[in-house]
Design a protein around this motif. Structure first.
Motif, short mmCIF file in Angstrom:
data_model
loop_
_atom_site.label_atom_id
_atom_site.label_comp_id
_atom_site.label_asym_id
_atom_site.label_seq_id
_atom_site.Cartn_x
_atom_site.Cartn_y
_atom_site.Cartn_z
N GLN A 13 3.13 6.52 -0.55
CA GLN A 13 2.88 5.41 0.31
C GLN A 13 1.95 6.13 1.64
O GLN A 13 2.04 7.26 1.83
N PRO A 14 1.50 5.07 2.33
CA PRO A 14 0.82 5.57 3.25
C PRO A 14 1.56 6.10 4.38
O PRO A 14 2.68 5.62 4.41
N GLY A 16 2.64 9.06 4.00
CA GLY A 16 3.71 10.06 3.29
C GLY A 16 2.76 11.43 3.10
O GLY A 16 1.60 11.64 3.53
N PRO A 87 -4.85 5.33 2.62
CA PRO A 87 -5.35 4.95 1.30
C PRO A 87 -6.36 5.46 0.79
O PRO A 87 -7.09 5.63 -0.23
N THR A 90 -7.24 8.36 -1.33
CA THR A 90 -7.04 8.17 -2.59
C THR A 90 -8.17 8.74 -3.41
O THR A 90 -9.22 8.35 -3.15
N VAL A 113 -2.79 6.84 -2.86
CA VAL A 113 -2.04 6.46 -1.78
C VAL A 113 -2.26 4.85 -1.63
O VAL A 113 -3.12 4.25 -1.29
N SER A 114 -0.84 4.38 -1.75
CA SER A 114 -0.68 2.92 -2.06
C SER A 114 0.80 2.61 -1.50
O SER A 114 1.65 3.23 -2.05
N SER A 115 0.74 1.12 -1.20
CA SER A 115 2.15 0.76 -0.74
C SER A 115 2.67 -0.13 -1.96
O SER A 115 3.65 -0.62 -1.93
#
Length: 115
Positions: A13-14, A16, A87, A90, A113-115
């Motif tokens: 997640q962003p 992280g 994000p 990524t 990187v994504s929620s």
């Protein structure tokens, strides 16, 4: 056959963190200047961070203060600690070794990187 092997990628997640590792069973990384590159979809491969044989480090402006490159010669491994991921981080991350103008690469590890 790639001479370097990356690991540690994944989905995060962003905000992280992830730690990437690069090792080799074929060459001694202590002899190489090492680097991590990333390649986002549709874009050129870019240098993220590098570490010389004497452990001098350099970073792309976009990751300064968030990423840390290090090497453990006893473990024949180079790391990329990535914190505060965004994000736009990524990409597929590739490990690179350079010695006397000769470059060796791994196959890459995907960081998303994504929620």
């Amino acid at each position: 056959q790639e001479q370097l092997v990356e690991s540690g990628g994944g989905l995060v997640q962003p905000g992280g963190s992830l730690r990437l590792s690069c090792t080799s069973s074929r060459v001694s990384l202590s002899s190489y200047n090492m680097g991590w590159y990333f390649q986002a979809p549709g874009k050129e491969r870019e240098l993220v961070a590098s570490i010389s044989r004497r452990a001098t480090t350099n970073y792309a402006d976009s990751v300064k203060g968030r990423f840390t490159i290090s090497r453990d010669n006893a473990k024949n491994t180079v790391y990329l600690q990535m914190n505060s991921l965004k994000p736009e981080d990524t990409a597929v991350y590739y490990c690179n070794g350079e010695l006397g103008g000769i470059n060796i690469w791994g196959k890459g590890t995907l960081v998303t990187v994504s929620s």
